[in-house]
Scaffold this active site. Structure first.
Site, PDB file in Angstrom:
ATOM      1  N   GLY A  74       0.836  -1.205   0.000  1.00 23.93           N
ATOM      2  CA  GLY A  74       0.000   0.000   0.000  1.00 23.93           C
ATOM      3  C   GLY A  74       0.862   1.243   0.000  1.00 23.93           C
ATOM      4  O   GLY A  74       2.062   1.171  -0.273  1.00 23.93           O
ATOM      5  N   ASN A  75       0.262   2.378   0.277  1.00 25.04           N
ATOM      6  CA  ASN A  75       1.049   3.611   0.414  1.00 25.04           C
ATOM      7  C   ASN A  75       0.396   4.513   1.451  1.00 25.04           C
ATOM      8  O   ASN A  75      -0.646   4.177   2.013  1.00 25.04           O
ATOM      9  CB  ASN A  75       1.202   4.311  -0.947  1.00 25.04           C
ATOM     10  CG  ASN A  75      -0.135   4.699  -1.536  1.00 25.04           C
ATOM     11  OD1 ASN A  75      -0.870   5.499  -0.960  1.00 25.04           O
ATOM     12  ND2 ASN A  75      -0.485   4.106  -2.679  1.00 25.04           N
ATOM     13  N   ARG A  76       1.039   5.649   1.721  1.00 20.02           N
ATOM     14  CA  ARG A  76       0.629   6.480   2.871  1.00 20.02           C
ATOM     15  C   ARG A  76      -0.483   7.478   2.549  1.00 20.02           C
ATOM     16  O   ARG A  76      -0.767   8.348   3.353  1.00 20.02           O
ATOM     17  CB  ARG A  76       1.830   7.262   3.394  1.00 20.02           C
ATOM     18  CG  ARG A  76       2.921   6.397   3.960  1.00 20.02           C
ATOM     19  CD  ARG A  76       4.035   7.285   4.521  1.00 20.02           C
ATOM     20  NE  ARG A  76       5.278   6.552   4.635  1.00 20.02           N
ATOM     21  CZ  ARG A  76       5.547   5.720   5.636  1.00 20.02           C
ATOM     22  NH1 ARG A  76       4.668   5.541   6.587  1.00 20.02           N
ATOM     23  NH2 ARG A  76       6.694   5.078   5.675  1.00 20.02           N
ATOM     24  N   SER A  77      -1.095   7.386   1.391  1.00 18.25           N
ATOM     25  CA  SER A  77      -2.152   8.352   1.061  1.00 18.25           C
ATOM     26  C   SER A  77      -3.323   8.223   2.051  1.00 18.25           C
ATOM     27  O   SER A  77      -3.770   7.119   2.352  1.00 18.25           O
ATOM     28  CB  SER A  77      -2.665   8.092  -0.358  1.00 18.25           C
ATOM     29  OG  SER A  77      -3.845   8.825  -0.571  1.00 18.25           O
TER      30      SER A  77
ATOM     31  N   ALA B 201      -3.649   7.847  -5.079  1.00 17.49           N
ATOM     32  CA  ALA B 201      -2.251   7.404  -5.154  1.00 17.49           C
ATOM     33  C   ALA B 201      -2.297   5.917  -5.505  1.00 17.49           C
ATOM     34  O   ALA B 201      -2.393   5.064  -4.626  1.00 17.49           O
ATOM     35  CB  ALA B 201      -1.558   7.638  -3.820  1.00 17.49           C
TER      36      ALA B 201
END
Ligand code: CTP
Length: 398
Positions: free
Chosen positions: A206-209, A274
């Site tokens: 995943g990512n930090r969005s 994102a």
């Protein structure tokens, strides 16, 4: 804000109808012209005489009466807003289905103005799937729900279902009229949040969005009158505006499929998500066990939503992208603007303090196709959303 506004106040037969007298008085006091329409059963709870005295106009409860035909079509065109308060479960069902057996529903079906509805019913009725369905249907037609209150109900039960207080209803209308409706009639698609790409049943890439910027845009566009559909990746946040149609997805592929399906019906798409560029080539069906010192994960490319919508884009449609960069910001953003066929791209640099993921603020520049660029100060994400929407409106008007 309500000075000179023409408001139809539709009243249906609930015990909360006693509050309509106070509501009428507040609207008149705020400078509005109020035309009261009642369903026949509303008269069991409050008299037309009380309401006509307060509104200084005759009250209508039938499409035709001894004095002639009460022209609901003319009323529908006359009004700047129609407020239906209280809305009972029965009237809700009639409005949602277009069942036109009284002047209130007839005026609703004829109204070209924004319509607000403030339900009132017992808590189990409010939570019943039939009611939920009717409320959702009314919202999907572009009507605005004035949320119910929580507290003591006439049945003696306590919970959700009370009609909003008259002061709150008037404040809701005042906020609406204070807001520019310059996106009315426009259909806007938004993507927001991260995507999660599964590795096995418990892990993902995943990512930090946080989804904050895209959700702020969805709320702001809805407040400006747009019909907004938000495709949201896994985010803890949700839009505040009830009118925003929310589609929750997990993966880039799911986001892509929803966006490609919806884009042809849209006037514009703003892509704030994102999106993970790659996903695991295979997803393990069982939890991957710890083995050895190293683990190799093979990744394959995800579809590029923006690029695919860029290829589908028709004359008159707008496509707006985002670029979050750490270096060579402007040239990277310019490259994406052209490659993905965006009409403009919103650039934020991770080098700017207070910009990017998880902040409540953002500092952006907007790059356009004609090499023009607009720089903005550090602002709250809500204020940034207004700047982006303004840029979009300017592009619609070119
Ligand atoms: N985007 C998208 N689908 C993808 C990747 C990106 O729709 N699979 C959109 C984003 O929502 C954003 C814009 O494209 O509006 C640019 O995203 P970004 O990740 O910066 O672009 P990439 O093409 O992935 O470039 P990079 O190599 O910098 O990751």
């Amino acid at each position: 804000m309500l000075q000179g506004k023409k408001i139809i106040l539709g009243i249906s037969g609930s015990i909360a109808a006693y509050k309509s007298a106070f509501l009428t008085r507040l609207l008149i006091k705020a400078g509005a012209e109020v035309q009261v329409l009642m369903t026949p059963s509303a008269q069991d709870f409050i008299t037309p005489l009380t309401l006509s005295t307060l509104s200084k106009r005759p009250v209508y409860s039938e499409v035709s009466s001894e004095t002639g035909w009460n022209n609901h079509v003319e009323l529908g065109l006359w009004a700047d807003a129609m407020l239906i308060a209280p809305v009972t479960a029965t009237t809700l069902a009639k409005l949602a289905n277009g069942l036109c057996d009284n002047i209130l529903v007839a005026a609703y079906l004829s109204a070209r103005c924004p319509v607000f509805f403030a339900p009132a019913m017992d808590l189990d009725m409010w939570h019943h799937p039939a009611t939920r369905h009717n409320v959702e249907r009314l919202i999907s037609y572009g009507n605005q729900l004035i949320p119910v209150g929580v507290g003591e109900l006439a049945s003696g039960l306590s919970g959700e279902g009370r009609m909003a207080e008259p002061e709150d209803i008037v404040a809701y209308l005042e906020r609406f009229f204070a807001q520019k409706q310059d996106l009315a009639g426009k259909k806007i698609l938004l993507t927001a949040g991260p995507t999660y790409e599964p590795i096995d049943p418990v892990r993902f890439i995943g990512n930090r969005s946080s989804g904050k910027m895209g959700i702020a845009l969805a709320d702001a566009a809805a407040r400006r009158g747009a019909e907004v559909t938000l495709i949201l990746g896994p985010s803890k946040l949700t839009p505040q505006e009830k009118a925003v149609k929310l589609i929750k997805v997990e993966t880039a592929q799911e986001m892509h499929d929803a966006a490609v399906q919806l884009f042809p019906q849209m006037n514009a798409a703003i892509l704030a998500a994102a999106v993970a560029d790659y996903r695991p080539k295979t997803v393990a069906t069982e939890k991957i066990k710890k083995k050895g010192e190293e683990l190799q994960l093979d990744l394959i490319k995800n579809p590029d939503i923006a690029a695919d919508l860029g290829k589908m884009k028709q004359a008159g449609q707008l496509l707006i992208g985002f670029a979050l960069e750490t270096n060579d910001e402007e040239s990277n953003a310019q490259g994406k603007l052209e490659k993905k066929n965006f009409d403009c791209i919103v650039l934020n640099s991770l080098r700017d303090a207070g910009a990017g993921f998880n902040h409540d603020t953002n500092k952006i520049s907007i790059l356009f196709r004609n090499n023009k660029k607009r720089d903005f100060e550090l602002k709250s994400k809500n204020a940034v959303a207004e700047d982006i929407l303004q840029a979009m409106i300017d592009l619609f008007n070119v």
